[in-house]
Each structure stands twice: as C-alpha cells, then as structure tokens.
Design a protein around this motif. Sequence first.
Motif, mmCIF file in Angstrom:
data_model
loop_
_atom_site.group_PDB
_atom_site.id
_atom_site.type_symbol
_atom_site.label_atom_id
_atom_site.label_comp_id
_atom_site.label_asym_id
_atom_site.label_seq_id
_atom_site.Cartn_x
_atom_site.Cartn_y
_atom_site.Cartn_z
ATOM 1 N N ARG A 295 -38.307 -63.050 -105.213
ATOM 2 C CA ARG A 295 -38.643 -63.733 -103.973
ATOM 3 C C ARG A 295 -40.147 -63.618 -103.749
ATOM 4 N N SER A 296 -40.708 -64.534 -102.969
ATOM 5 C CA SER A 296 -42.139 -64.455 -102.658
ATOM 6 C C SER A 296 -42.384 -63.222 -101.805
ATOM 7 N N PHE A 297 -43.518 -62.613 -101.987
ATOM 8 C CA PHE A 297 -43.858 -61.454 -101.146
ATOM 9 C C PHE A 297 -45.371 -61.368 -100.984
ATOM 10 N N ALA A 298 -45.770 -60.727 -99.881
ATOM 11 C CA ALA A 298 -47.196 -60.433 -99.693
ATOM 12 C C ALA A 298 -47.488 -59.157 -100.469
ATOM 13 N N TYR A 299 -48.684 -59.065 -101.026
ATOM 14 C CA TYR A 299 -49.015 -57.886 -101.849
ATOM 15 C C TYR A 299 -48.799 -56.591 -101.067
ATOM 16 N N LYS A 300 -49.039 -56.655 -99.749
ATOM 17 C CA LYS A 300 -48.865 -55.412 -98.977
ATOM 18 C C LYS A 300 -47.403 -54.949 -98.972
ATOM 19 N N GLU A 301 -46.463 -55.873 -99.167
ATOM 20 C CA GLU A 301 -45.053 -55.447 -99.257
ATOM 21 C C GLU A 301 -44.835 -54.632 -100.530
ATOM 22 N N MET A 302 -45.541 -55.030 -101.578
ATOM 23 C CA MET A 302 -45.441 -54.264 -102.827
ATOM 24 C C MET A 302 -45.990 -52.848 -102.615
ATOM 25 N N VAL A 303 -47.125 -52.773 -101.912
ATOM 26 C CA VAL A 303 -47.723 -51.450 -101.663
ATOM 27 C C VAL A 303 -46.767 -50.605 -100.816
ATOM 28 N N GLU A 304 -46.139 -51.227 -99.814
ATOM 29 C CA GLU A 304 -45.170 -50.488 -98.974
ATOM 30 C C GLU A 304 -44.001 -49.984 -99.819
ATOM 31 N N GLN A 305 -43.576 -50.831 -100.733
ATOM 32 C CA GLN A 305 -42.461 -50.468 -101.601
ATOM 33 C C GLN A 305 -42.816 -49.239 -102.456
ATOM 34 N N ILE A 306 -44.057 -49.209 -102.905
ATOM 35 C CA ILE A 306 -44.537 -48.071 -103.699
ATOM 36 C C ILE A 306 -44.512 -46.791 -102.856
ATOM 37 N N MET A 307 -44.972 -46.917 -101.603
ATOM 38 C CA MET A 307 -44.972 -45.736 -100.720
ATOM 39 C C MET A 307 -43.535 -45.246 -100.531
ATOM 40 N N HIS A 308 -42.623 -46.198 -100.470
ATOM 41 C CA HIS A 308 -41.221 -45.875 -100.241
ATOM 42 C C HIS A 308 -40.611 -45.124 -101.427
ATOM 43 N N ILE A 309 -40.938 -45.575 -102.637
ATOM 44 C CA ILE A 309 -40.278 -44.947 -103.793
ATOM 45 C C ILE A 309 -41.039 -43.734 -104.321
ATOM 46 N N ARG A 310 -42.276 -43.580 -103.877
ATOM 47 C CA ARG A 310 -43.075 -42.438 -104.310
ATOM 48 C C ARG A 310 -42.386 -41.128 -103.889
ATOM 49 N N GLY A 311 -42.428 -40.164 -104.747
ATOM 50 C CA GLY A 311 -41.823 -38.881 -104.386
ATOM 51 C C GLY A 311 -40.412 -38.745 -104.932
ATOM 52 N N LYS A 312 -39.804 -39.877 -105.330
ATOM 53 C CA LYS A 312 -38.472 -39.760 -105.947
ATOM 54 C C LYS A 312 -38.663 -39.222 -107.360
ATOM 55 N N SER A 313 -37.707 -38.474 -107.837
ATOM 56 C CA SER A 313 -37.958 -37.827 -109.121
ATOM 57 C C SER A 313 -37.769 -38.774 -110.301
ATOM 58 N N VAL A 314 -37.110 -39.879 -110.097
ATOM 59 C CA VAL A 314 -36.907 -40.812 -111.197
ATOM 60 C C VAL A 314 -37.665 -42.085 -110.869
ATOM 61 N N PHE A 315 -38.403 -42.577 -111.840
ATOM 62 C CA PHE A 315 -39.176 -43.789 -111.568
ATOM 63 C C PHE A 315 -38.250 -44.992 -111.389
ATOM 64 N N GLU A 316 -38.533 -45.709 -110.339
ATOM 65 C CA GLU A 316 -37.725 -46.887 -110.015
ATOM 66 C C GLU A 316 -38.720 -48.038 -109.949
ATOM 67 N N SER A 317 -38.489 -49.116 -110.680
ATOM 68 C CA SER A 317 -39.472 -50.202 -110.627
ATOM 69 C C SER A 317 -39.486 -50.823 -109.238
ATOM 70 N N PRO A 318 -40.669 -50.996 -108.641
ATOM 71 C CA PRO A 318 -40.724 -51.619 -107.317
ATOM 72 C C PRO A 318 -40.273 -53.077 -107.363
ATOM 73 N N LEU A 319 -40.277 -53.665 -108.550
ATOM 74 C CA LEU A 319 -39.877 -55.084 -108.642
ATOM 75 C C LEU A 319 -38.397 -55.289 -108.355
ATOM 76 N N THR A 320 -37.605 -54.228 -108.555
ATOM 77 C CA THR A 320 -36.161 -54.357 -108.341
ATOM 78 C C THR A 320 -35.870 -54.913 -106.948
ATOM 79 N N SER A 321 -36.687 -54.487 -105.975
ATOM 80 C CA SER A 321 -36.362 -54.908 -104.612
ATOM 81 C C SER A 321 -36.787 -56.349 -104.326
ATOM 82 N N PHE A 322 -37.509 -56.976 -105.245
ATOM 83 C CA PHE A 322 -37.898 -58.381 -105.034
ATOM 84 C C PHE A 322 -37.085 -59.349 -105.899
ATOM 85 N N LEU A 323 -36.193 -58.793 -106.717
ATOM 86 C CA LEU A 323 -35.393 -59.649 -107.611
ATOM 87 C C LEU A 323 -34.501 -60.593 -106.808
ATOM 88 N N LEU A 324 -34.350 -61.822 -107.290
ATOM 89 C CA LEU A 324 -33.444 -62.751 -106.592
ATOM 90 C C LEU A 324 -32.041 -62.607 -107.161
#
Length: 348
Positions: A319-348
């Motif tokens: 889906r379309s997103f503003a770059y700042k949503e990507m940055v927010e997504q990174i802040m959200h997943i940061r600190g989790k012990s397993v890397f999760e691609s931030p793109l997963t949350s934008f998949l259609l």
Amino acid sequence: MTLPPERIIQNSGLLQTRGLVTHMPNEMDLALPSHNMFSASSHTLPTIDLHSAHLGEQVVSACRDWGFFQVHNHGIPPELLNRLRAHAHCFFELPLQQKERVAACKSNNFYGYGVSKARTYFPNDWMEAFDMEWTPISRVRRHVQQVGLAHARYEDFCGAVEDYASKTEKLAVRLTEQVALGLGLDATAFSRHFEESTTSTVRMNYYPPHPNPSRTLGISPHSDFNIFTILLHDTVPGLQVLKDGKWITVKPSPDTLVINVGDTFQAWCNGRIKSVMHRALVNATEPRLTVVHFFGPHPDTMIVPPAALVDNDNPLRYRSFAYKEMVEQIMHIRGKSVFESPLTSFLL
Ligand SMILES: O=C(O)CCC(=O)C(=O)O
Ligand SMILES: [Fe+2]
C-alpha cells in the motif's frame, strides 16, 4: 594509532554492559544459514564502474539479483576516504567517558554515540556506533561539538564528514536516477522527490575485537529501511550479505563503496529491486570500522510506485505510505529480539 585489543574493548564499554555474552544462536540465526565464518565463496558482489556505459541496466540487475553492489570510479577522492576513516578510528579510541559526552541517550536515543541496543534491534551486538543527523541541514557540528575535541581536530572531523556526506548524498541521488532509467522510467521519477529535502544519517560503526568471535555478531541480520545505503569499509572483512540462502562475505576494497537497496526503495519500485538481509562478524584481533550513509526521502514523501511498474504480471505489492510511517514502523519493531521486516506491515 591503534590501541591493543584489551584497551579497545575497555574503551567500548561493551564488557561492562554485557560481558562476553554468548550471542548465538538466537532465533533469527536458527532460521538462517549457520554462522559460516568468512567462508570461502565463489560469489563476489557485483562491481560497477560508474564511468561505464549502460549503467542503468547494470545497477538494476545488481539491485534485483543481489540488493547489493560495489562501485568504483565514484569520484570521491581516496584522500577524503582516508581522512574520514582516520577521524572515525580516533573517535572510537577515545576513552568511554569522552565518547559518552555525546551519548545517544542524552538526545532522542537515536543520534549520538552508543552501543547497539537502540539501533540494531539486537542488544547483544558487539559494536559501538556514532550516528549523526545529516539532513535537512547538516547537524554534524552540533553532535561533534559535544565530544570536546581540540578546535583544529574538531574542524577537520566535521569538514571530512560534511565533504564526504555531501558527495555520497549526490551519489545516492544519481543511483536512483540510474535505477529509474534501468526500469524504463523517466530519470527523475524518484530523484525529483529529493529536490527540496531528504533525511539522511551518517553512522560510524566500530566493532572491537572479541576474544571468542564465533560466539557473537557485530551486527545481527537485518535489512535497512531507507532508499540506498552507502558503506565505506577499511581493510578488515566482516560484512556478509544473504544471497540464495548463503552468507556471502564482502571482501573490502578500500577505494570502493558498497551500496545496498533499502526497504523503502524496494516498495517504491513495486518489488522490482530488493532490500536484502546483511550482518557483520567480528574477529579476535583487529577492530573493524565502517562509515555508513543512510539516504532517505523527506518524512512526508509518499511512496507510491510509478504506474509503469504496475501491471498484470507485477500487481501492486504494497500500500502507499508516507516515509514517516516507515520510520514509525521501525521504532515499533526495534527492540524485538527477532528481526521483522518493516515491509510486512505494508504488504497488500
Ligand atoms: O558495518 C557493516 O558492515 C554493516 C553495517 C550495517 O549494516 C548498518 O549499520 O546498518
Ligand atoms: Fe545495515
């Protein structure tokens, strides 16, 4: 000046904060190929001569097949690269208390000096980093001032970072134009969005020696979330790129720069190019240094793939997103012990 390994470890504060923790295996590494230490591999990253012809096709094929490539004839003078590396080495060799004058936790926990916890999602990575905000207007001086270097050294440090990052920023923009051309688009399809403002960070990464390097990682597997990342090495290997299920060790070549595609650019190109996982190893004897420029658009930039990249064979993937949503997504997943691609949350 290079200090003995024990002093470098002491100046990093890593022993005090984590001890010689056993980092591996973690969940991420169980899901990925084994920790193949500097495995001999017949694969090498694609190398592109920026003076050569058909650049767009070369850049797109490297970004599609690898997500990573090296460039030479990039026009950045070797003396500037050496000056920047020398300043970075001297910075990390400073006593911990002096580096902590610009500790990231004193700001918003993002810019400044610190060990990897805030930055790489993985608290046990054996690395130190100094993040400097590069745009909209260079804030490098504001960060470096806090370190309290002698005036001449301060000026030369800032001058080297500014000179280098303004050149790598131009290089990143130029590479987005080559991607556009290689994908059959107007050259400025992406770069016109960078005209007014961008958001970039320059990060110096330092990986002190570790007495038992096969039991830790310098930086855990992750992808970068921006547009393009430009990485300058010194002579010590450590960077590994995931290619066809195998970790490929990048051979450092001091005058070349290593470039990789970030998640946002993958989405912007509707998946025609890819952002790939990479990680860094450490070794028992030598510190390893990299200087990384993370190039990204202004936070309000809308990431919408050009219409020519969407068709029946290539349906819209994100889906379309503003770059700042990507940055927010990174802040959200940061600190989790397993890397999760931030793109997963934008998949259609
Ligand atoms: O230092 C390296 O080789 C990799 C650094 C990296 O991947 C990063 O800072 O995102
Ligand atoms: Fe990275």
